[in-house]
Design a protein around this motif. Structure first.
Motif, PDB file in Angstrom:
ATOM      1  N   LYS A   1     -32.827   4.560  -4.232  1.00 40.08           N
ATOM      2  CA  LYS A   1     -31.581   4.057  -4.822  1.00 40.08           C
ATOM      3  C   LYS A   1     -30.770   3.282  -3.791  1.00 40.08           C
ATOM      4  CE  LYS A   1     -27.543   5.405  -7.532  1.00 40.08           C
ATOM      5  NZ  LYS A   1     -26.627   4.501  -6.783  1.00 40.08           N
ATOM      6  N   TYR A   2     -30.756   3.775  -2.558  1.00 39.25           N
ATOM      7  CA  TYR A   2     -30.032   3.075  -1.501  1.00 39.25           C
ATOM      8  C   TYR A   2     -30.580   1.655  -1.325  1.00 39.25           C
ATOM      9  CZ  TYR A   2     -28.062   1.968   3.074  1.00 39.25           C
ATOM     10  OH  TYR A   2     -27.397   1.352   4.101  1.00 39.25           O
TER      11      TYR A   2
ATOM     12  N   HIS B   1     -32.310  -0.088  -3.489  1.00 42.33           N
ATOM     13  CA  HIS B   1     -32.002  -0.822  -4.726  1.00 42.33           C
ATOM     14  C   HIS B   1     -30.557  -1.326  -4.719  1.00 42.33           C
ATOM     15  CE1 HIS B   1     -31.280  -1.732  -8.901  1.00 42.33           C
ATOM     16  NE2 HIS B   1     -30.589  -0.625  -9.115  1.00 42.33           N
ATOM     17  N   ASP B   2     -29.635  -0.472  -4.340  1.00 48.40           N
ATOM     18  CA  ASP B   2     -28.214  -0.853  -4.327  1.00 48.40           C
ATOM     19  C   ASP B   2     -27.924  -1.921  -3.266  1.00 48.40           C
ATOM     20  OD1 ASP B   2     -27.691   0.940  -6.345  1.00 48.40           O
ATOM     21  OD2 ASP B   2     -26.912   2.506  -5.014  1.00 48.40           O
ATOM     22  N   ALA B   3     -28.689  -1.921  -2.179  1.00 53.34           N
ATOM     23  CA  ALA B   3     -28.421  -2.831  -1.069  1.00 53.34           C
ATOM     24  C   ALA B   3     -29.014  -4.228  -1.276  1.00 53.34           C
ATOM     25  CB  ALA B   3     -28.966  -2.244   0.231  1.00 53.34           C
TER      26      ALA B   3
END
Length: 266
Positions: free
Chosen positions: A226-227, A229-231
């Motif tokens: 998720k990190y 993906h978010d970045a």
């Protein structure tokens, strides 16, 4: 040095299909992509290679100082793409090769149209407000064990990384792959892998990106996917209902399906 020899480059599959470059992770070689390659080859042109120091690469090209950082491996990826005349290829990187791909694509975005990050981790060490999955003590112990008894480390770690205890042959295959890697090369690559921090590089990616994580992964916990993906702006995140850090080996069908769906998407 011919890059095809240096990195044991092979090109298979549909000559006129979209080009997909598959990059292996630490302790592996291109052979571990065979299940995915078999499923991609009917419709894709598949480029396979070994990082210097792994598989059937030219070991005379390996230099400990040079290959102490991921940037050197990324430079090799760029050279391979340029020598093969690739433009608009889809880069698929497993584990640490995901970050190698991030560096290569960020530096040369014209060579690649899309990026697939399979079980990526931009930093394995925990940090403030970031859980990479390992403390500094964990990493120090891992590297010390690798230094003192590489074969023993391989036999102990491979089943944990594969995490399919009901299929022990998978852990045995990964152990064999580790043991085919020269210990000196493996030690340098391990330090480049487990001590790297590529979190700031994620924002440099400008091509469409797919992040593939596993439901259970001891090396790259769910929060890491998720990190990433978010970045990466506009990226997609897919969670495979599988365990382990090597779904291309344990579950090639679902891995290949996720890659193909992304390759074929407009």
């Amino acid at each position: 040095m011919d890059v095809r020899v240096k990195n044991n480059v092979r090109v298979v599959g549909a000559e006129n299909g979209p080009t997909v470059m598959l990059a292996h992770g630490f302790g592996c070689d291109q052979h571990l992509w065979r299940g995915v390659t078999h499923l991609l080859a009917p419709t894709c042109r598949v480029v396979l290679f070994d990082h210097v120091g792994a598989g059937a690469s030219d070991r005379s090209e390996w230099d400990e100082e040079k290959y102490s950082t991921l940037e050197a491996y990324a430079a090799d990826v760029v050279t391979i793409a340029q020598e093969l005349g690739l433009h608009g290829a889809v880069f698929v990187g497993h584990s640490v090769a995901a970050m190698i791909g991030v560096l290569a694509v960020a530096d040369q975005p014209d060579l690649f149209s899309k990026l697939v990050l399979l079980t990526p981790s931009p930093r394995y060490l925990d940090d403030t407000d970031y859980r990479g999955g390992f403390s500094r003590e964990d990493i120090d112990e891992l590297l010390e064990s690798l230094d003192s008894n590489y074969l023993g480390w391989s036999a102990a770690m491979a089943p944990v990384i594969m995490d399919n205890p009901e299929r022990p042959e998978l852990g045995e295959e990964l152990t064999a792959s580790f043991c085919r890697t020269d210990p000196a090369c493996a030690r340098a690559f391990a330090r480049a892998t487990f001590l790297s921090d590529n979190r700031s590089d994620l924002a440099r990616v400008t091509v469409p990106t797919l992040v593939i994580e596993c439901a259970n992964d001891s090396l790259a916990p769910r929060g890491v996917g998720k990190y990433v993906h978010d970045a990466i702006a506009g990226s997609e995140l897919v969670t495979l209902d599988t365990s382990g850090h090597c779904p291309h080996v344990s579950d090639p069908e679902v891995t290949a399906a996720a890659v193909l769906a992304f390759v074929d998407a407009s």
